[in-house]
Structures are given as C-alpha cells and as structure tokens.
Design a protein around this motif. Structure first.
Motif, short mmCIF file in Angstrom:
data_model
loop_
_atom_site.label_atom_id
_atom_site.label_comp_id
_atom_site.label_asym_id
_atom_site.label_seq_id
_atom_site.Cartn_x
_atom_site.Cartn_y
_atom_site.Cartn_z
N THR A 37 -31.75 -44.18 -91.86
CA THR A 37 -31.10 -43.08 -91.98
C THR A 37 -31.12 -42.85 -93.60
O THR A 37 -31.55 -43.70 -94.33
N ASP A 156 -21.17 -35.44 -86.78
CA ASP A 156 -21.72 -34.57 -85.52
C ASP A 156 -20.66 -34.89 -84.44
O ASP A 156 -20.84 -35.30 -83.56
N TYR A 208 -28.67 -38.21 -85.40
CA TYR A 208 -27.68 -39.13 -85.94
C TYR A 208 -27.69 -40.43 -84.89
O TYR A 208 -27.40 -40.42 -83.89
N HIS A 212 -22.02 -41.03 -85.84
CA HIS A 212 -21.81 -39.64 -85.87
C HIS A 212 -21.71 -39.07 -87.53
O HIS A 212 -21.59 -38.01 -87.85
N THR A 215 -27.34 -39.61 -91.02
CA THR A 215 -28.55 -38.60 -90.69
C THR A 215 -29.91 -39.27 -90.95
O THR A 215 -30.08 -40.05 -91.97
#
Length: 254
Positions: A37, A156, A208, A212, A215
């Motif tokens: 991420t 998310d 994701y 959540h 990213t």
C-alpha cells in the motif's frame, strides 16, 4: 516525489521558490500501511509545478505528531511562502481505558483536557484534536507558511451505493481552518467520497488489499486526484501551482 535533500539542493540552485510540505498519517505517508500500500501524498507531486516533501508518518495522530516534535521540526524547515498540508483523523479517536499515545481529548474545545492512564501506568493530560491542530497552524503561520487543513480520507466502508457519513474529525478540521484567517480548507473526505461513489464499490474495493483504510498505488492516485479537485474548487493559493495534469483530474466541485 523528491527527498528533503534533493529539494534543498534545488532550492539552493534557485530552481524552486516554494515547496509543499505534507504532515499526516499512513493514508498520506510513503509506504502507507505496508504490504504494497502507499499513501496519497506520494502521488500529489505529479499534479503540481513545485516540489513536494512528504513528512507524513504511519500511525500518527495530531497529538502524537505533536508530542514527537514532528510539527516543531516541520515548522523549522519551512520558509515564508511555502505550503503545508495537514491531514489527520484516522488515528485520533478514543482508545479506551489505556491510552494508546494517539487519542485526543473528546470534542472540539481548544481548552478542554482529559487525564489519561498511559501504558506504563503513569498519567498524562491530553488535549483535543482542534488544540493540537491549532498549535501547528499558529506556528506555521508565524513562519509565513501557506497552511492548508485537509479533512481525513474515507475508509472503504459503504452505506448502500455510497461511502458512509464522515466521522467527527472532518468537521473538526473544517473548524480549525475556519478559525484562522488565510488558512485554506479542503474537504478531502467529500472529494474522495465523490470519486468513489462514481466508481462504485466493486471498482473501489480492490484498492484496499489489507483493510478498509490503506490503498494500493492505484487507489492512492485517485485519492490524490480528489485532493487536487478540492484544491481547485477551494481557492487556495496552491491552486495556482496546479499543472495541466492536475487541472484535468476528474469530477467537479462539491
């Protein structure tokens, strides 16, 4: 994304008169939350004509960024005319009986405090999100920096076909900006929510991979684009430094 060393070199050579500094948590930081991420701050520079220094650190809140002296270091680094984007909220919520070193005192008062029990059994007095943010803003404005307070990004988490309602720290960030003349506000939550709602949950979920909150680069780019759209719609002086690619980011004003 340029390093501090590279930016310092370019400034010494007269290449740049202004720099953008960023203070935030893992949703902005290099490396995001790990496992591939990345934070959106890593993708902002492609939309601007001036360099970006990403000083966001994973796991931080407005309080812990303050307590660790990171705002002090940042303030000493900026020069008059530089831009500073501040975005916290994901780690600022209450932590329960034992203080986690990140929670803020509840509410938006600049004077309210809470006495908490630290992990080592000692006690400490903590302040509100607004207090820590205001301290940072005051110090940066004294240096002549152009401060932009940005609300946290959404998780998310969906309600039907839309991203859910914003947490309280979005309103708190807006209050901090509104209480300071010359400080711009970007409702990053609303602009990311707009982008996500248009993409749809099935397209956003793959951004994701581990939880959540954090990213992949593709999602971080969408989040960076949303910030730029909010910047252009909000009238910050930094909007004059948005390049052609930035002016072409999707969606409209909210």
């Amino acid at each position: 994304m340029l390093t501090r060393v590279a930016v310092s070199l370019f400034i010494s050579l007269g290449a740049y008169a202004q720099t953008v500094f960023m203070a935030g948590d893992s949703t902005m930081a290099p490396g995001g939350g790990g496992s591939g991420t990345d934070g959106w701050g890593q993708y902002l520079g492609q939309f601007l004509t001036i360099p970006v220094v990403n000083d966001a650190i994973a796991g931080r809140s407005a309080r812990s960024y303050t307590d660790e002296g990171r705002f002090t270091t940042l303030t000493s680094s900026v020069k008059s005319g530089d831009f500073v984007i501040i975005e916290f909220g994901h780690n600022d919520g209450l932590s329960g009986t034992t203080d986690n070193g990140r929670q803020d005192s509840f509410g938006d008062s600049l004077t309210a405090t809470t006495t908490v029990t630290l992990a080592n059994g000692t006690s400490a007095v903590i302040h509100t999100f607004n207090f820590y943010m205001q301290q940072a803003v005051t110090g940066l404005k004294a240096k002549g920096a152009n401060v932009i307070v940005s609300s946290q990004t959404p998780d998310d988490i969906w309600t039907g076909t839309s991203i859910g309602a914003p947490p309280r720290f979005v309103q708190y960030a807006k209050e901090v900006a509104g209480n300071n003349t010359g400080v711009a506000y970007v409702d990053h939550y609303a602009y990311v929510a707009q982008a996500y709602d248009k993409l749809g949950e099935s397209a956003v979920d793959p951004f994701y991979p581990i939880d959540h909150t954090h990213t992949l680069p593709a999602g971080a780019t969408v989040v960076a684009e949303a910030f730029v759209r909010g910047l252009l719609c909000g009238g910050s002086a930094l909007s004059a430094k948005v390049n052609a690619a930035g002016k072409a980011v999707p969606n409209g004003c909210v």
